[in-house]
Scaffold this motif. Structure first.
Motif, PDB file in Angstrom:
ATOM      1  N   HIS A  67      41.926  30.133  40.314  1.00  0.00           N
ATOM      2  CA  HIS A  67      41.349  29.332  38.963  1.00  0.00           C
ATOM      3  C   HIS A  67      40.424  28.218  39.580  1.00  0.00           C
ATOM      4  CE1 HIS A  67      42.583  26.725  43.094  1.00  0.00           C
ATOM      5  NE2 HIS A  67      43.684  27.527  43.046  1.00  0.00           N
ATOM      6  N   SER A  68      39.933  29.116  41.015  1.00  0.00           N
ATOM      7  CA  SER A  68      38.315  28.878  40.869  1.00  0.00           C
ATOM      8  C   SER A  68      37.068  29.488  40.269  1.00  0.00           C
ATOM      9  CB  SER A  68      38.363  28.632  42.458  1.00  0.00           C
ATOM     10  OG  SER A  68      36.944  28.634  43.158  1.00  0.00           O
ATOM     11  N   ALA A  69      36.619  28.439  40.051  1.00  0.00           N
ATOM     12  CA  ALA A  69      35.159  29.427  38.781  1.00  0.00           C
ATOM     13  C   ALA A  69      34.621  30.674  39.670  1.00  0.00           C
ATOM     14  CB  ALA A  69      34.316  28.932  37.896  1.00  0.00           C
ATOM     15  N   ALA A  70      34.032  30.127  41.397  1.00  0.00           N
ATOM     16  CA  ALA A  70      33.129  30.346  41.704  1.00  0.00           C
ATOM     17  C   ALA A  70      34.040  31.630  42.963  1.00  0.00           C
ATOM     18  CB  ALA A  70      32.450  29.398  42.639  1.00  0.00           C
ATOM     19  N   ARG A  71      35.308  31.651  42.926  1.00  0.00           N
ATOM     20  CA  ARG A  71      35.894  32.914  44.154  1.00  0.00           C
ATOM     21  C   ARG A  71      35.414  34.327  44.306  1.00  0.00           C
ATOM     22  NH1 ARG A  71      40.472  31.242  47.177  1.00  0.00           N
ATOM     23  NH2 ARG A  71      38.879  28.484  46.626  1.00  0.00           N
ATOM     24  N   VAL A  72      35.712  34.533  42.760  1.00  0.00           N
ATOM     25  CA  VAL A  72      35.317  36.215  42.832  1.00  0.00           C
ATOM     26  C   VAL A  72      33.675  36.363  43.123  1.00  0.00           C
ATOM     27  CG1 VAL A  72      35.377  38.070  40.577  1.00  0.00           C
ATOM     28  CG2 VAL A  72      37.328  36.237  40.788  1.00  0.00           C
ATOM     29  N   ALA A  73      33.144  35.676  42.639  1.00  0.00           N
ATOM     30  CA  ALA A  73      31.472  35.792  42.882  1.00  0.00           C
ATOM     31  C   ALA A  73      31.383  36.154  44.372  1.00  0.00           C
ATOM     32  CB  ALA A  73      31.283  35.277  41.686  1.00  0.00           C
ATOM     33  N   GLY A  74      32.322  34.125  45.427  1.00  0.00           N
ATOM     34  CA  GLY A  74      32.431  34.554  46.606  1.00  0.00           C
ATOM     35  C   GLY A  74      32.145  35.968  47.141  1.00  0.00           C
ATOM     36  N   LEU A  75      33.586  36.819  46.706  1.00  0.00           N
ATOM     37  CA  LEU A  75      34.389  37.360  47.532  1.00  0.00           C
ATOM     38  C   LEU A  75      33.094  38.928  47.455  1.00  0.00           C
ATOM     39  CD1 LEU A  75      37.864  36.769  46.249  1.00  0.00           C
ATOM     40  CD2 LEU A  75      36.513  36.514  48.148  1.00  0.00           C
ATOM     41  N   ASP A  76      32.887  39.121  46.360  1.00  0.00           N
ATOM     42  CA  ASP A  76      31.793  39.931  45.170  1.00  0.00           C
ATOM     43  C   ASP A  76      30.565  40.515  46.255  1.00  0.00           C
ATOM     44  OD1 ASP A  76      33.716  41.012  43.599  1.00  0.00           O
ATOM     45  OD2 ASP A  76      32.550  39.710  41.575  1.00  0.00           O
ATOM     46  N   LEU A  77      30.142  38.706  46.336  1.00  0.00           N
ATOM     47  CA  LEU A  77      28.893  39.225  47.170  1.00  0.00           C
ATOM     48  C   LEU A  77      29.405  38.866  48.730  1.00  0.00           C
ATOM     49  CD1 LEU A  77      26.997  36.204  45.356  1.00  0.00           C
ATOM     50  CD2 LEU A  77      26.114  38.235  46.452  1.00  0.00           C
ATOM     51  N   GLY A  78      29.974  38.742  49.074  1.00  0.00           N
ATOM     52  CA  GLY A  78      31.568  39.150  49.972  1.00  0.00           C
ATOM     53  C   GLY A  78      31.137  37.575  51.408  1.00  0.00           C
ATOM     54  N   PHE A  79      30.573  36.355  50.942  1.00  0.00           N
ATOM     55  CA  PHE A  79      30.453  34.963  51.420  1.00  0.00           C
ATOM     56  C   PHE A  79      32.025  35.234  51.711  1.00  0.00           C
ATOM     57  CE2 PHE A  79      29.876  30.752  52.100  1.00  0.00           C
ATOM     58  CZ  PHE A  79      28.777  30.552  52.258  1.00  0.00           C
ATOM     59  N   VAL A  80      32.814  35.582  53.101  1.00  0.00           N
ATOM     60  CA  VAL A  80      34.230  35.866  53.596  1.00  0.00           C
ATOM     61  C   VAL A  80      33.128  36.193  55.033  1.00  0.00           C
ATOM     62  CG1 VAL A  80      35.442  35.994  51.674  1.00  0.00           C
ATOM     63  CG2 VAL A  80      34.570  38.075  52.788  1.00  0.00           C
ATOM     64  N   PRO A  81      34.578  35.647  55.606  1.00  0.00           N
ATOM     65  CA  PRO A  81      33.573  35.730  57.622  1.00  0.00           C
ATOM     66  C   PRO A  81      34.227  37.531  57.968  1.00  0.00           C
ATOM     67  CG  PRO A  81      35.968  34.593  57.496  1.00  0.00           C
ATOM     68  CD  PRO A  81      35.097  34.134  56.045  1.00  0.00           C
ATOM     69  N   GLN A  82      33.784  38.101  58.177  1.00  0.00           N
ATOM     70  CA  GLN A  82      33.254  39.311  58.391  1.00  0.00           C
ATOM     71  C   GLN A  82      33.557  39.555  60.231  1.00  0.00           C
ATOM     72  OE1 GLN A  82      33.665  41.992  55.763  1.00  0.00           O
ATOM     73  NE2 GLN A  82      33.125  40.543  54.383  1.00  0.00           N
TER      74      GLN A  82
END
Length: 687
Positions: A486-501
């Motif tokens: 439901h968030s417009a930015a979420r999939v792009a963030g996941l595609d770019l790896g904008f999550v803690p590794q």
């Protein structure tokens, strides 16, 4: 295919096509009022008359007449023109002469066709009919004397919106279109009534008398109020967005637009951040960009890499997220997170976090299971697609639902239960609905954020994947495993790896004192109550909300209407919007301000303008090189059954107030009025 001859032109059309569709395929323009491509045929207006050779009737309404092999159609003759002129005269008998003040003026079907088929005078001398205006809520304005009873609005609410709130009363010349109750339209798609109305009977109430259609300049864009990625048209006068309309895209939104994306535009002008601010002596004071950027750079120089982090919000474009992630990584920090709700995702492959079936693919599914999601509020346009499939007469479409139902989903569902233990029962085949899924050729499973934001999210996610494997929802030809964002930015963030590794800190750790400097990129939904007072907060965004009031530095940003940005919708479709107006005051595009900070820190980013940034983004992830396409992911490793215990709590939808889910809509007076009306009425009804 059926061969038809239209005005001497032989063409082939599908067997179930109407004569009107055949005429349009031959390049002939047929006037109409009641016919609409996405609605059922009514045959009310009789404006689309044509002649068919050999027919017992001299004239036939082309919208309701199916084609036949060898049919010969005439679309223009003196008889046809006379019939259309007579029809137009009847339509104009009671129509008021208020084109100069009508908001539909300049784009009115009745106005346009009256030019071709109207008379220069009226022969009607009796008293004209007047109809009392009806109340349809704060979004749709009515002038019912203009209504020509085409019934498009009734068919839309019945068939597309699924709320059945409009109908006709009385008969003959006394017929009136009216809502059943005087409490306003409850559908999240009610604004589309304005689009389908061919005259000025239904217009926009918030923008009534504000503009004329010929004053507006059009710019293509993408709706960011949900994750559907609805294609929209920004209509601008001067430096102000006056109206937002849907653009036709049958693969995404057909030609519909949710109310929040259409009517929250007044929030673009309120509570805006239009200049930089720096906190001095506990108080925010205005500053120049030079001073503010230097202050940010100086602060970042004094902090160790493991004590700085960044959070991206729900409205961010991919370019700004990439620039911020790249800056953080260059400074040695991997503490980045785009999950404001702390949702669980398996990002090992893209098929684990997108809507793999695709929105258009819903039309091909033959069974559906929804877990922890309420599509009507999370993605109203996508929900209309589910309803469209449910209404299909070709075959039944059983829908199972696990979770609490906050409202009518607009289609019949079999509520299996409210807790996630039912997933295990379906895997074991202990529930009757498991047989429905197994017997389906193309079953779908939708997993919502009501499930993956819980403490047991990982177990629910893995068990749902195991269920998909058990019922055959993923094959070489079909992928029915879906995450509904439901968030417009979420999939792009996941595609770019904008999550803690690895050992990097997630959003929960960062706001609980895990960092000394926190960069918040439009992160307006984060609860900062646990954030230590000494944490230095950099807020970069376009609206002044709670996060901005907590900031030590404010970098004013551009809203989605004020910049060219890339967004990825829930199905993984990469789309691009364009700037329609300039940002207010001294506000700048976010990626440009981040780039300027990087320059002050002597960080060499491999791009210097928006085009080189996008090229670099495509290098990082090739999906960004393919605009407007969905890459179907079929080879998904579904894994084995997860081990662990489910929480006993009920699965609930994540959206409690549809109209107030982001900073733009919360700043909108229109959306606040809708919220008060909708939920006050709901509370009264519950009592």
């Amino acid at each position: 295919m059926t061969k038809v001859i239209v005005d001497g032109i032989p063409i082939e059309v599908p067997n179930n096509a109407s004569v009107l569709q055949a005429c349009e395929a031959a390049g002939k323009e047929i006037p109409r009022f009641c016919y609409h491509d996405k609605l059922s045929v009514a045959g009310n207006c009789r404006m689309c008359m044509v002649e068919i050779t050999g027919s017992r009737k001299p004239l036939v309404s082309s919208c309701s007449q199916p084609v036949m092999e060898g049919m010969q159609v005439t679309t223009d003759s003196e008889t046809i023109r006379a019939a259309r002129r007579s029809t137009m005269e009847l339509l104009l008998i009671n129509h008021p002469l208020d084109c100069p003040i009508c908001d539909q003026g300049g784009e009115c079907d009745l106005q346009d066709q009256a030019v071709g088929y109207g008379r220069d005078c009226s022969r009607f001398t009796d008293e004209k009919r007047a109809v009392v205006d009806k109340y349809m809520g704060p979004l749709v304005r009515t002038v019912m004397t203009r209504c020509i009873q085409c019934t498009r609005c009734i068919r839309f609410t019945n068939e597309i919106a699924g709320t059945a709130e409009l109908g006709g009363i009385y008969r003959g010349t006394s017929l009136e279109i009216t809502p059943f109750i005087e409490q306003g339209i409850k559908s999240e798609l009610s604004g589309n009534l304005i689009d389908v109305c061919p005259v000025g009977a239904l217009t926009s109430k918030p923008t009534a008398f504000h503009f004329r259609s010929w004053e507006l300049k059009n710019t293509d864009s993408i709706d960011v109020t949900d994750a559907v990625g609805t294609n929209i048209l920004l209509q601008v006068r001067g430096n102000e967005v006056m109206r937002i309309l849907p653009r036709k895209n049958d693969d995404v939104n057909e030609e519909w637009l949710a109310d929040k994306g259409r009517f929250s535009l007044d929030g673009l002008k309120r509570r805006r951040l239009d200049r930089p601010w720096i906190k001095k002596n506990g108080k925010l004071v205005e500053a120049s960009w030079t001073e503010t950027l230097q202050h940010v750079a100086d602060k970042l120089k004094t902090v160790s890499s493991d004590r700085m982090g960044a959070i991206a919000g729900d409205l961010c474009d991919a370019e700004s997220m990439l620039a911020l992630k790249h800056l953080m990584n260059a400074l040695g920090s991997s503490n980045v997170d785009c999950r404001q709700d702390n949702a669980y995702y398996d990002i090992s492959q893209r098929g684990h976090y997108v809507f793999n079936t695709s929105i258009a693919g819903i039309d091909d599914a033959d069974a559906l299971l929804v877990i922890g999601s309420f599509p009507r509020q999370e993605a109203p346009v996508l929900n209309s697609r589910i309803r469209k499939r449910w209404l299909s007469l070709t075959e039944q479409f059983p829908i199972g639902y696990i979770g609490e139902l906050p409202d009518d989903p607009t289609y019949k569902v079999d509520q299996l239960g409210e807790t996630p233990e039912l997933i295990a029962e379906l895997i074991a085949g202990k529930h009757p609905f498991s047989e429905i899924l197994k017997n389906a050729k193309r079953p779908m499973i939708i997993l919502g954020h009501g499930a993956i934001t819980r403490p047991d999210a990982k177990i629910i996610f893995e068990q749902t994947m195991a269920l998909a494997k058990t019922v055959g929802a993923v094959t070489e030809e079909w992928n029915g495993f879906n995450i509904l964002h439901h968030s417009a930015a979420r999939v792009a963030g996941l595609d770019l790896g904008f999550v803690p590794q690895g050992q990097a800190k997630d959003i929960k750790a960062m706001v609980n004192g895990g960092v000394d400097v926190l960069w918040m990129l439009g992160a307006d939904e984060v609860n900062l109550s646990a954030l230590p007072a000494e944490t230095f907060v950099i807020y970069q965004g376009h609206h002044g909300e709670k996060a901005a009031s907590r900031a030590d530095v404010i970098l004013p940003g551009a809203a989605y209407t004020e910049k060219s940005g890339t967004y990825v919708n829930t199905e993984g479709r990469v789309q691009r919007s364009f700037a329609a107006i300039c940002p207010p005051g001294e506000a700048k595009e976010e990626w440009a301000a981040i780039y300027a900070v990087a320059q002050l820190l002597a960080v060499d980013l491999p791009y210097h303008n928006i085009d080189s940034l996008r090229a670099y983004m495509a290098e990082i992830n090739p999906v960004f090189a393919q605009l407007r396409l969905v890459q179907n992911v079929v080879d998904v490793n579904l894994g084995d059954n997860a081990q662990g215990n489910f929480e006993k709590q009920v699965l609930r939808a994540v959206i409690s107030d549809y109209f107030l889910t982001n900073s733009i809509s919360r700043a909108s007076l229109t959306m606040n009025e809708c919220s008060k009306l909708r939920y006050a009425v709901s509370a009264e009804a519950a009592e």
